[in-house]
Design a protein around this motif. Structure first.
Motif, PDB file in Angstrom:
ATOM      1  N   VAL A   4       0.856  -1.179   0.000  1.00 33.45           N
ATOM      2  CA  VAL A   4       0.000   0.000   0.000  1.00 33.45           C
ATOM      3  C   VAL A   4       0.894   1.231   0.000  1.00 33.45           C
ATOM      4  O   VAL A   4       1.759   1.387   0.865  1.00 33.45           O
ATOM      5  N   ILE A   6       1.325   5.115   0.455  1.00 34.37           N
ATOM      6  CA  ILE A   6       0.722   6.283   1.088  1.00 34.37           C
ATOM      7  C   ILE A   6       1.233   7.510   0.337  1.00 34.37           C
ATOM      8  O   ILE A   6       2.426   7.802   0.348  1.00 34.37           O
ATOM      9  N   LEU A  79      -2.889   5.055  -2.040  1.00 37.38           N
ATOM     10  CA  LEU A  79      -3.905   5.811  -1.306  1.00 37.38           C
ATOM     11  C   LEU A  79      -3.498   7.280  -1.294  1.00 37.38           C
ATOM     12  O   LEU A  79      -2.400   7.623  -0.835  1.00 37.38           O
ATOM     13  N   TYR A  81      -3.892  11.105   0.017  1.00 38.32           N
ATOM     14  CA  TYR A  81      -4.331  11.765   1.251  1.00 38.32           C
ATOM     15  C   TYR A  81      -4.359  13.280   1.074  1.00 38.32           C
ATOM     16  O   TYR A  81      -3.439  13.879   0.503  1.00 38.32           O
ATOM     17  N   PHE A  86      -8.269  10.159   3.357  1.00 38.62           N
ATOM     18  CA  PHE A  86      -7.783   9.540   2.128  1.00 38.62           C
ATOM     19  C   PHE A  86      -8.931   9.606   1.132  1.00 38.62           C
ATOM     20  O   PHE A  86      -9.981   8.996   1.328  1.00 38.62           O
ATOM     21  N   SER A  89      -8.239   5.959  -4.086  1.00 40.05           N
ATOM     22  CA  SER A  89      -7.295   4.850  -4.213  1.00 40.05           C
ATOM     23  C   SER A  89      -7.115   4.534  -5.686  1.00 40.05           C
ATOM     24  O   SER A  89      -7.942   4.906  -6.529  1.00 40.05           O
ATOM     25  N   ARG A 127     -12.665   7.729  -2.476  1.00 35.35           N
ATOM     26  CA  ARG A 127     -12.793   7.150  -1.149  1.00 35.35           C
ATOM     27  C   ARG A 127     -13.041   8.262  -0.136  1.00 35.35           C
ATOM     28  O   ARG A 127     -12.887   9.445  -0.441  1.00 35.35           O
ATOM     29  N   PHE A 134      -7.160   5.022   9.701  1.00 36.89           N
ATOM     30  CA  PHE A 134      -5.834   4.693   9.179  1.00 36.89           C
ATOM     31  C   PHE A 134      -4.807   4.582  10.309  1.00 36.89           C
ATOM     32  O   PHE A 134      -4.031   3.620  10.370  1.00 36.89           O
ATOM     33  N   LEU A 160      -4.968  -2.982   5.785  1.00 40.26           N
ATOM     34  CA  LEU A 160      -5.549  -1.864   5.028  1.00 40.26           C
ATOM     35  C   LEU A 160      -6.342  -2.385   3.831  1.00 40.26           C
ATOM     36  O   LEU A 160      -7.463  -1.933   3.564  1.00 40.26           O
ATOM     37  N   LEU A 166      -9.563  -2.569  -0.660  1.00 44.99           N
ATOM     38  CA  LEU A 166      -8.758  -1.791  -1.601  1.00 44.99           C
ATOM     39  C   LEU A 166      -8.162  -2.612  -2.733  1.00 44.99           C
ATOM     40  O   LEU A 166      -7.763  -2.059  -3.755  1.00 44.99           O
TER      41      LEU A 166
END
Length: 326
Positions: A4, A6, A79, A81, A86, A89, A127, A134, A160, A166
């Motif tokens: 994942v 970020i 993801l 932010y 967030f 995705s 999302r 998170f 996650l 996701l």
């Protein structure tokens, strides 16, 4: 396991980049021109596309972003932010180190760096995931604010992916047959984290077996060719009633059924497949007029998933039809 990513995108420049190259995918000819100018070929994954969402990161003050970018692989989930949540995705389909392309798309930042560590995306999904949720999964402090490009590759990534649904429906990471056999022999447990992880691994294996990297497949009940994200790897015989040996017979135990009604109709036994491989309605369950309109076109169709190997599981389903008290 997919990682994942970020990806903070809270600043004005980042939000502008998001609108310019993700909300509005970049035309492939523009990418090809910029890559050709420095002798780079167009990545194979882009060859059949007309446009693609694009993102990139700068090297970072000490090269930390470049080192994280090296970990990124197709199938990883990014993801984005900003504004204390967030907000989107996406799924990585490829990447390239291309400063010329990055400057053409985004220019330079105030430090003279450009977002040259580029990755290409698909399955952009809006999302609204709170930073509180998170932080709990990541085991961060409650007041943590995501900052900096980060790649999560440990067990928290699985958390996650599972809790926020996701994972890509088309880019399915490999699970080996030996791993699958181990999973199906595990005793049923409560819905704790590890049980959820095991279920996702098992489904991942079955979907990879059925769909084999294709973007679309045919539902064995209605016959419609659909994106694989609208299909499930349905157990022909109810999984809870399968022996470990039957679960290992995955080549014959599962079939593609669509989420547009066919999977529910079969699972809830409004329809079944008889000994000739023909779809039949369950005469023991009453149908409303609207449901009759749905079932009637299916009745009498030949089910392509019916084979000598799957026959025993379809017969179990037919023998164990649900009945309603009269």
């Amino acid at each position: 396991m997919p990682r994942v990513i970020i990806q903070p995108a809270a600043g004005a420049d980042a939000r502008a980049h998001y609108e310019d190259t993700i909300r509005q995918p970049v035309p492939i000819p523009r990418i090809r021109t910029q890559l050709a100018a420095v002798g780079l070929p167009l990545p194979d994954v882009l060859a059949s596309l007309t446009a693609v969402p694009v993102w990139g990161v700068t090297p970072g003050s000490r090269g930390q972003n470049a080192r994280c970018w090296e970990q990124v692989q197709p199938g990883d989930v990014a993801l984005f932010y900003g504004q204390k949540r967030f907000f989107a995705s996406s799924v990585v389909i490829g990447k390239i180190h291309a400063a010329t392309l990055a400057r053409d798309l985004w220019g330079n930042d105030p430090n003279g760096q450009t977002w040259e560590y580029v990755y290409f995306l698909d399955e952009i999904t809006d999302r609204s995931i709170s930073v509180d949720a998170f932080n709990q999964i990541m085991r961060y402090s409650a007041n943590n604010i995501p900052q900096g490009f980060q790649v999560v590759a440990d067990g928290r990534a699985e958390d996650l992916l599972a809790l926020f649904s996701l994972e890509s429906s088309t880019s399915i990471p490999a699970v080996s047959p030996s791993e699958y056999n181990t999973l199906v022999e595990l005793p049923a447990g409560e819905l704790d984290r590890q049980t959820l992880v095991n279920q996702r691994l098992e489904q991942r294996f079955l979907r990879r077996h059925l769909f084999q990297g294709h973007s679309s497949r045919t539902c064995c009940i209605c016959g419609r060719n659909l994106p694989v994200e609208l299909l499930v790897a349905a157990h022909i015989k109810r999984r809870a009633d399968c022996t470990a040996e039957e679960k290992r017979d995955y080549q014959n135990l599962v079939a593609p059924m669509c989420q547009l009604g066919c999977d529910d109709l079969y699972e809830r036994q409004y329809i079944t497949v008889d000994h000739t491989g023909t779809i039949r309605r369950n005469p023991n369950l009453p149908l409303t007029s609207d449901l009759q309109d749905v079932v009637a076109p299916l009745e009498g169709r030949a089910c392509p998933a019916w084979t000598p190997g799957t026959q025993q599981y379809f017969e179990w389903h037919a023998r164990n039809q649900r009945r309603r008290a009269s």
